[in-house]
Motif scaffolding. Structure first.
Motif, PDB file in Angstrom:
ATOM      1  N   ASN A   1      -7.307   2.137   7.690  1.00 14.99           N
ATOM      2  CA  ASN A   1      -5.936   1.687   7.406  1.00 14.99           C
ATOM      3  C   ASN A   1      -5.205   1.300   8.682  1.00 14.99           C
ATOM      4  O   ASN A   1      -4.120   0.721   8.618  1.00 14.99           O
TER       5      ASN A   1
ATOM      6  N   HIS B   1      -4.660  -5.295   7.521  1.00 17.95           N
ATOM      7  CA  HIS B   1      -5.329  -5.613   6.246  1.00 17.95           C
ATOM      8  C   HIS B   1      -4.308  -5.945   5.166  1.00 17.95           C
ATOM      9  O   HIS B   1      -3.101  -5.782   5.364  1.00 17.95           O
TER      10      HIS B   1
ATOM     11  N   ASP C   1      -3.870  -4.962   0.974  1.00 19.15           N
ATOM     12  CA  ASP C   1      -4.436  -3.971   0.057  1.00 19.15           C
ATOM     13  C   ASP C   1      -5.252  -4.622  -1.056  1.00 19.15           C
ATOM     14  O   ASP C   1      -4.819  -5.597  -1.688  1.00 19.15           O
TER      15      ASP C   1
ATOM     16  N   HIS D   1      -0.702  -5.441   6.951  1.00 16.16           N
ATOM     17  CA  HIS D   1      -0.081  -4.216   7.443  1.00 16.16           C
ATOM     18  C   HIS D   1      -1.145  -3.322   8.057  1.00 16.16           C
ATOM     19  O   HIS D   1      -2.348  -3.519   7.842  1.00 16.16           O
TER      20      HIS D   1
ATOM     21  N   ARG E   1       0.891   6.041  -2.155  1.00 13.63           N
ATOM     22  CA  ARG E   1       0.945   4.587  -2.390  1.00 13.63           C
ATOM     23  C   ARG E   1       0.584   4.241  -3.828  1.00 13.63           C
ATOM     24  O   ARG E   1      -0.350   4.812  -4.400  1.00 13.63           O
TER      25      ARG E   1
HETATM   26 MN    MN Z   1      -3.063  -0.595   3.112  1.00 13.72          MN
END
Ligand code: MN
Ligand code: OGA
Length: 293
Positions: free
Chosen positions: A112, A116, A118, A263, A279
Motif C-alpha cells: 500500500n 496505486h 484500488d 494514492h 476502508r
Molecule cells: Mn489503496
C-alpha cells in the motif's frame, strides 16, 4: 446546517463540513457528494467517527456494488471484521496485538506504500474508496494522493498521442512481487488480473491517467518497452505539485475517486504505534472505458 466545501490544492481536494455522513441516504445530498468527487477527486470529511456499519451504508448509498477485499484472504486466516466489505488497513493481528515485523499480513500490506489505484486488478475495478480513521500514530502514516487528471493535462501532446490507445494489464501479484512478496501458483490463479485503458475519460469531461503499482505491462507491446512507459507516467504523475498528503486525525473520513487519482500510505513506527483505518471501496460498474485521441 448546509454542506460547506472548502477547496484546496488546485481544485484537487475539498474539505467538507456541515454534514453527518450517517444521514446521507440516496437523495440530493448524495448527488452533491458525487458532484464534489467529480470536481475534486479527493474529499475530506473531518470529525465523522463512523462505525463500520455506517461506513458500509454510506458506501452503498454512493452507488455500485462493493469491493470485497479478497486480497486479504491471501494472508489472513481469520479477518478482523465479519463484514468483508470492510478492508482492514491496520497493523493489528487478529488477537489485537501489533503485527510482528515479518508477519505476512504486514508484508502484504507494505505494498500500500506503492502508488496505486484500488482494485485495478479486477473488472470492474474500484471507483470510490473511503478510509475512516479509528486510531492514528503520533507521527507519519499520512496517505498521499496524486491528481492523475492534472498530470494527464500537463503531458506533452506527443506523449498524450502515444499513450491514447494503450491498455495495461493489472495484477495484484505484480504489485506484491515488486516488494518481493511472491504469490503461489494457486494464489495467482485466484487473482488472474484485468486489462484497462491507460487513459480514461471521466464523468466530469476531464481525462486521467489510470496506472499504478498493479499495472504490470502494456498489452501488445514488448514487456520492457511497456513497463518503462508505465514507470515514466507514474514518475510524472507523482511529482509534488500533483500530490496532496493527508495528515490523519481520529474520526476523519477521506473519499477519493480511483479513476482520477493514485494514492499511497507513508511510513510510521509500525512496530510500536497503532494505526487503525478501515476502508470500503465501491466498484466501477459502468466503466467509461473508451480511449481518447
Ligand atoms: Mn489503496
Ligand atoms: C488503502 C491504502 C494507504 C494508507 O487503504 O487502499 O492504500 O495510507 N491505504 O494506509
Amino acid at each position: 446546517m448546509p454542506l460547506f466545501a472548502r477547496p484546496f490544492h488546485e481544485g484537487f481536494v475539498a474539505e467538507v463540513t456541515g454534514i453527518d455522513l450517517r444521514t446521507v441516504g440516496t437523495g440530493a445530498v448524495r448527488d452533491q457528494i458525487v458532484d464534489l468527487l467529480d470536481q475534486y477527486a479527493v474529499v475530506v470529511f473531518p470529525r465523522q467517527s463512523l462505525f463500520d456499519d455506517d461506513q458500509v451504508a454510506f458506501a452503498r448509498a454512493l452507488g455500485g456494488p462493493l469491493h470485497y477485499g479478497q486480497g486479504n484472504k491471501v494472508v489472513e486466516n481469520k479477518p478482523r471484521f465479519a463484514d468483508q466489505a470492510i478492508s482492514d488497513i491496520s497493523n493489528l493481528a487478529d488477537d489485537g496485538t501489533l503485527l510482528d515485523r515479518a508477519d505476512p499480513k504486514r508484508m502484504y500490506a507494505l505494498a500500500n506504500r506503492l502508488w496505486h489505484t484500488d482494485a485495478s486488478f479486477q473488472d470492474p475495478p474500484g471507483r470510490y474508496s473511503m478510509l475512516s480513521a479509528k486510531v492514528v500514530p503520533s507521527s507519519g502514516g499520512q496517505t498521499e494522493f496524486a491528481d492523475t487528471r492534472a498530470a494527464y493535462e500537463e503531458l506533452p501532446a506527443s506523449t498524450r498521442r502515444d499513450v491514447a490507445r494503450l491498455r495495461a494489464h493489472h495484477n495484484v501479484a505484480h504489485s506484491r512481487a515488486t516488494l518481493g512478496f511472491a504469490f503461489t501458483d494457486e494464489q495467482r490463479a485466484q487473482f488472474p488480473g484485468a486489462d484497462h485503458p491507460i487513459v480514461r475519460k471521466l464523468p466530469s469531461g476531464r481525462t486521467s491517467l489510470y496506472i499504478g503499482a498493479h499495472a504490470s505491462h502494456v498489452l501488445d507491446v514488448p514487456i520492457p518497452e511497456g513497463r518503462i512507459v508505465l514507470h515514466d507516467l507514474a514518475w510524472h504523475a507523482t511529482q509534488s505539485r500533483f500530490v496532496y498528503a493527508h495528515e490523519w486525525k481520529v474520526g476523519d473520513v477521506v473519499i477519493w475517486d480511483n479513476r482520477a487519482t493514485m494514492h499511497r500510505g507513508r511510513p510510521y513506527d509500525e512496530l510500536h504505534e497503532l494505526r487503525d483505518l478501515r476502508r470500503v471501496t465501491t466498484l466501477d460498474t459502468d466503466l467509461v472505458a473508451e480511449a481518447v485521441a
